[in-house]
Design a protein around this motif. Structure first.
Motif, short mmCIF file in Angstrom:
data_model
loop_
_atom_site.label_atom_id
_atom_site.label_comp_id
_atom_site.label_asym_id
_atom_site.label_seq_id
_atom_site.Cartn_x
_atom_site.Cartn_y
_atom_site.Cartn_z
N UNK A 194 -32.92 -32.43 23.71
CA UNK A 194 -34.21 -31.77 23.85
C UNK A 194 -34.59 -31.66 25.32
N UNK A 195 -34.91 -30.46 25.78
CA UNK A 195 -35.22 -30.24 27.19
C UNK A 195 -34.00 -30.25 28.06
N UNK A 196 -32.83 -30.15 27.45
CA UNK A 196 -31.57 -30.24 28.20
C UNK A 196 -31.39 -29.17 29.25
N UNK A 197 -30.66 -29.52 30.28
CA UNK A 197 -30.34 -28.57 31.35
C UNK A 197 -29.08 -29.02 32.05
N UNK A 198 -28.45 -28.09 32.72
CA UNK A 198 -27.19 -28.38 33.41
C UNK A 198 -27.43 -29.30 34.60
N UNK A 199 -26.72 -30.44 34.60
CA UNK A 199 -26.86 -31.42 35.68
C UNK A 199 -25.48 -31.97 36.04
N UNK A 200 -25.38 -32.49 37.25
CA UNK A 200 -24.12 -33.02 37.75
C UNK A 200 -24.33 -34.41 38.34
N UNK A 201 -23.39 -35.31 38.09
CA UNK A 201 -23.42 -36.63 38.71
C UNK A 201 -23.04 -36.48 40.18
N UNK A 202 -23.87 -36.96 41.08
CA UNK A 202 -23.58 -36.91 42.51
C UNK A 202 -22.92 -38.21 42.95
N UNK A 203 -23.49 -39.34 42.50
CA UNK A 203 -22.97 -40.64 42.92
C UNK A 203 -23.41 -41.71 41.94
#
Length: 203
Positions: free
Chosen positions: A34-43
């Motif tokens: 729910x409320x999901x969006x594209x994200x990336x692990x930086x560190x």
């Protein structure tokens, strides 16, 4: 950028929540909640998080330095940092980590374990002097409560937590009930843990 601090007593599952969130990011499952969006692990930094006792073979959590996860909202190019210091108040270096995170975090998530009396876990928060006037509360380990007792257990915990923080003029903005362990049948509670962090970081 949002700094979020997950604070709580020893072994309430702060690190497990962070690891679950990283898993959701790395598998792109974060897009589906729910409320999901594209994200990336930086560190990520989980240094000193666990020790295996060679005699018993039991993994015992010993977070000395705060665990940290940095992730990026891909569309908006915004980074957010999650911090989870240890809960062992007896160690000076851990206590300093808690103080530091409580001061720099824009948002605080107070984490409680459902399988232990909530009053026992209040002692940790009595020692934290710096708190925003509004916080979020997470009840973790709901998988350890029998199905027919979950609603009653959570409602009782909510009442105690509201009363405890009200005495310090702190308002609970939202409660989340989650399971950060990947246990069969707990997938919706896993999703709630990921949704909680994503919502608090990005709104």
């Amino acid at each position: 950028m949002t700094n979020i601090g997950l604070l709580g007593a020893v072994s309430v599952g702060k690190t497990t929540i962070l690891r679950l969130f990283v898993k959701y990011l790395k598998t792109n499952k974060i897009d589906e909640v729910k409320g999901g969006k594209s994200c990336t692990v930086v560190k990520t930094d989980f240094s000193g998080e666990a020790v295996l006792d060679p005699e018993t073979g039991i993994k015992e959590t010993k977070t000395i330095h705060p665990n940290r996860v940095v992730f990026r909202e891909n569309e908006l190019k915004r980074n957010h940092t999650l911090f989870a210091p240890g809960g062992d108040r007896g160690r000076a270096v851990v206590r300093m980590g808690v103080i530091t995170i409580s001061r720099i975090a824009k948002q605080i998530i107070a984490v409680f374990a459902c399988d232990r009396p909530v009053k026992e876990q209040f002692q940790f928060f009595r020692d934290v002097r710096f708190f925003p006037k509004q916080i979020y509360v997470c009840f973790n380990k709901i998988d350890l409560i029998p199905d027919n007792q979950r609603t009653q257990t959570v409602e009782s915990m909510k009442s105690e937590v509201i009363e405890f923080f009200a005495k310090r003029n702190i308002v609970v903005k939202e409660f989340y009930t989650v399971s950060a362990e990947s246990v069969g049948g707990m997938e919706s509670f896993n999703d709630k843990a990921a949704e909680m962090i994503l919502f608090i970081a990005t709104t």
